[in-house]
Scaffold this active site. Structure first.
Site, short mmCIF file in Angstrom:
data_model
loop_
_atom_site.label_atom_id
_atom_site.label_comp_id
_atom_site.label_asym_id
_atom_site.label_seq_id
_atom_site.Cartn_x
_atom_site.Cartn_y
_atom_site.Cartn_z
N CYS A 1 19.86 101.83 46.89
CA CYS A 1 19.89 100.41 46.53
C CYS A 1 19.26 99.59 47.64
O CYS A 1 18.77 98.51 47.42
CB CYS A 1 21.33 99.98 46.30
SG CYS A 1 22.41 100.50 47.61
N LYS B 1 36.71 107.59 39.97
CA LYS B 1 35.80 108.24 39.01
C LYS B 1 34.45 108.46 39.68
O LYS B 1 33.67 107.53 39.88
CB LYS B 1 35.59 107.37 37.76
CG LYS B 1 34.87 108.17 36.69
CD LYS B 1 34.13 107.34 35.67
CE LYS B 1 32.66 107.24 35.90
NZ LYS B 1 31.90 108.49 35.99
N GLU C 1 28.76 96.47 43.81
CA GLU C 1 27.59 96.76 44.66
C GLU C 1 26.52 97.27 43.72
O GLU C 1 26.63 98.38 43.18
CB GLU C 1 27.93 97.82 45.71
CG GLU C 1 28.92 97.36 46.76
CD GLU C 1 28.40 96.20 47.58
OE1 GLU C 1 27.19 95.97 47.63
OE2 GLU C 1 29.24 95.47 48.14
N GLU D 1 13.93 97.26 40.38
CA GLU D 1 14.32 98.37 41.24
C GLU D 1 13.77 99.67 40.64
O GLU D 1 14.00 99.96 39.48
CB GLU D 1 15.86 98.42 41.29
CG GLU D 1 16.37 99.49 42.19
CD GLU D 1 17.89 99.43 42.32
OE1 GLU D 1 18.58 99.50 41.29
OE2 GLU D 1 18.37 99.32 43.45
P1 NAD Z 1 25.26 103.66 36.73
O1 NAD Z 1 25.51 102.21 36.69
O2 NAD Z 1 24.62 104.30 35.57
O3 NAD Z 1 26.62 104.45 36.96
C1 NAD Z 1 27.48 104.16 38.02
C2 NAD Z 1 28.87 104.65 37.68
O4 NAD Z 1 29.36 103.88 36.58
C3 NAD Z 1 28.91 106.10 37.23
O5 NAD Z 1 30.09 106.71 37.73
C4 NAD Z 1 28.98 105.98 35.71
O6 NAD Z 1 29.58 107.07 35.08
C5 NAD Z 1 29.83 104.73 35.55
N1 NAD Z 1 29.67 104.06 34.26
C6 NAD Z 1 28.65 104.15 33.38
N2 NAD Z 1 28.90 103.38 32.29
C7 NAD Z 1 30.10 102.79 32.49
C8 NAD Z 1 30.89 101.87 31.73
N3 NAD Z 1 30.48 101.40 30.56
N4 NAD Z 1 32.06 101.45 32.27
C9 NAD Z 1 32.47 101.88 33.48
N5 NAD Z 1 31.78 102.77 34.21
C10 NAD Z 1 30.60 103.22 33.74
O7 NAD Z 1 24.43 103.88 38.07
P2 NAD Z 1 23.81 105.23 38.61
O8 NAD Z 1 22.62 105.54 37.76
O9 NAD Z 1 24.88 106.25 38.77
O10 NAD Z 1 23.34 104.78 40.08
C11 NAD Z 1 22.17 104.11 40.32
C12 NAD Z 1 22.39 102.61 40.43
O11 NAD Z 1 23.38 102.33 41.40
C13 NAD Z 1 21.16 101.89 40.92
O12 NAD Z 1 20.87 100.81 40.07
C14 NAD Z 1 21.51 101.40 42.31
O13 NAD Z 1 20.91 100.23 42.70
C15 NAD Z 1 22.98 101.27 42.26
N6 NAD Z 1 23.55 101.44 43.60
C16 NAD Z 1 23.95 100.34 44.31
C17 NAD Z 1 24.47 100.49 45.59
C18 NAD Z 1 24.91 99.29 46.43
O14 NAD Z 1 25.62 99.48 47.40
N7 NAD Z 1 24.51 98.09 46.10
C19 NAD Z 1 24.62 101.75 46.13
C20 NAD Z 1 24.22 102.85 45.38
C21 NAD Z 1 23.70 102.67 44.10
#
Ligand code: NAD
Length: 482
Positions: free
Chosen positions: A287, A178, A253, A386
């Site tokens: 991140c 996804k 992550e 963050e």
């Molecule tokens: P997000 O958590 O909003 O979404 C991530 C993914 O999860 C998306 O595909 C989203 O559609 C899905 N999602 C949302 N709600 C869900 C649910 N209830 N159940 C299952 N899946 C769901 O994050 P974002 O805004 O897309 O990305 C930014 C965040 O990602 C930041 O906080 C960043 O730190 C983190 N990030 C971490 C890493 C790492 O390697 N540690 C890398 C990149 C981004």
């Protein structure tokens, strides 16, 4: 305005189809619609899981060498469509083309690397286990853990996907991917490449859609053996809770609040360059952003002076403009979120050194100037949370120990950077930092061979390297009475 094409958002059992949950995809640099994607919901997830069940039966029986052939074909396919993928990464995410090109190269390297690891599996399969009794013999097998759900965010589309998908396929798992609903276009192109790779039907399935419509049912479904998730902490917790109900494995992550330490014997120019890279690459939507910059007191004034000059000189521009050094934030929500953090930072008493708003020369698009704060209160959100935008907080320290304590004083522990002259000292500082990856005098280079993930609330598990592969394997011992 011309009507946007509606793209099929489902690739299930080797077939493209349209789901009934349309997603509007925009170009964040222009705010213009880019495409519409016909995403799916729980019914599509169910179909994808049925396909993945069939796919697993075929793929789990293959040898590592057979899987390596397919992984290399995917790498070659990505390389052949490099230009198109760079263009999609830039137009959908807002990042400059030079950065998008690095993403695509990372994807190629990751598939090639896991092809190599997949090949290495065959020789080790059924390895004899030395036992303390001649009455028994034992062998060790590494088997795919089953059907895996891969859920990824928008900041490095395709790269985060490759870090999960390549090892999952190398291990012999079948997959339901996804992508982020914000940036599905690069993954749709990647799926088209995978469709040509000779991967058996049903092994790789893609379901575009929102977190609630697709991510949540995927995380809850008992057919899924493991969820590998990258995203925010808030959603990571929800995914883990849902996964707990059927005791599935999770890799998470999540966020970071990482530091760059500029030690007293640092090369200042290098320190300034690395601070800008750690804070403003990908418009700070990393991140791994080193958004806390800790500088030895004796260097602090000169460092801040040079950092301001350099940050103000960064060319913020539309990603396709020649010489663009920083692009747009990914969408309006992220843009507002970052501006909100800047506002609250000002209210907290932090001093704005430069940036803090939209660049005057860009009337449209979700652009924010490279922003630097100093005198940031240690209990402020600016210091602790963050930001996920181009915002650096600079603070001076009197002793190295104080710097280490400041860096470690966070609920996160993803990465850190150290800039300093004395080799033994920088190594000792790196050892003292609570982070999964520490760079010394180096930009944020990431090799598939080194692990990705961190301490504390940044992660559960590690991606990349052999650990990334193990994350998708079960260990089986077969013990026989002789
Ligand atoms: P997000 O958590 O909003 O979404 C991530 C993914 O999860 C998306 O595909 C989203 O559609 C899905 N999602 C949302 N709600 C869900 C649910 N209830 N159940 C299952 N899946 C769901 O994050 P974002 O805004 O897309 O990305 C930014 C965040 O990602 C930041 O906080 C960043 O730190 C983190 N990030 C971490 C890493 C790492 O390697 N540690 C890398 C990149 C981004």
């Amino acid at each position: 305005m011309t009507a946007q094409p509606m793209l099929d958002g489902l690739y299930i059992d080797g077939q493209w189809s349209a789901g009934n949950e349309p997603l509007q995809v925009i170009n964040p640099a222009t705010e213009a619609p880019l495409a519409r994607v016909a995403g799916g919901g729980p019914e599509a997830v169910d179909r994808a899981l049925r396909a993945a069940t069939g796919g697993l039966a075929r793929w789990a029986r293959s040898t590592g060498a057979e899987r390596a052939v397919v992984l290399r074909r995917i790498a070659t396919g990505v390389a052949a469509r490099r230009e198109r993928l760079v263009q999609l990464q830039s137009s959908n995410n807002g990042k400059p083309q030079a950065e998008a090109a690095m993403d695509v190269d990372d994807v190629i390297a990751t598939f090639d690397y896991y092809a190599e690891l997949a090949e290495g599996l065959d020789a080790r399969q059924d390895a004899e286990v030395a036992l303390p009794s001649a009455d028994f013999s034992a062998r060790l097998r590494r088997e795919p853990c089953g059907i895996v759900g891969l859920i990824v965010p928008w900041n490095f589309p395709m790269v985060t996907t490759a870090w999960k998908l390549a090892p999952a396929l190398a291990a012999g798992c079948s997959v339901v991917l996804k992508p982020s609903e914000v940036t599905p276009l690069p993954e749709l192109e990647l799926a088209a490449i995978i469709a040509q790779s000779g991967l058996p039907q049903g092994v790789f399935n893609l379901v575009c859609g929102t977190g609630l419509a697709v991510g949540a049912p995927l995380a809850a479904d008992p057919r899924v053996a493991k969820i590998s998730f990258t995203g925010s902490n808030a959603v990571g917790v929800q995914v883990m809770q849902r996964a707990a109900e059927t005791v599935k494995g999770v890799s998470l992550e999540l966020g970071g609040k990482s530091s760059l330490l500029v030690l007293a014997d640092a090369d200042l120019e290098l320190a300034v360059e690395l601070a800008c890279g750690g804070g403003f690459f990908n418009a700070g939507q990393m991140c791994s952003a080193t958004s806390r910059v800790l500088v030895a007191a004796e260097l602090a004034d000169e460092f801040l002076y040079r950092l301001k000059a350099r940050a103000e000189g960064i060319r913020v521009a539309e990603p396709f403009e020649a010489g663009a050094q920083m692009g747009a934030l990914v969408n309006q929500a992220q843009y507002q979120r970052v501006l909100g953090h800047i506002d609250r930072g000002l209210q907290s008493g932090a001093r704005l050194v430069c940036g803090g708003s939209r660049p005057a020369h860009l009337a449209q698009g979700y652009f924010i100037q490279p922003t630097v704060f100093t005198e940031v209160p240690l209990d402020s959100a600016l210091w602790r949370e963050e930001i996920f935008g181009p915002v650096l907080c600079v603070r001076s320290f009197d002793s190295q120990q104080e710097a280490i304590e400041l860096a470690n004083d966070s609920e996160f522990g993803l990465v850190a950077s150290v800039v300093g002259g004395d080799t033994a000292n920088t190594e000792a500082v790196a050892n003292a930092l609570q982070a999964g990856l520490v760079w010394i005098n180096a930009p944020q280079v990431i090799f598939p061979q080194t692990a990705w993930g961190g301490y504390k609330q940044s992660s559960i598990g590690r991606e990349l390297g052999p650990w990334g592969l193990q994350a998708f394997q079960e260990i089986k011992h077969v013990v026989r009475a002789n």
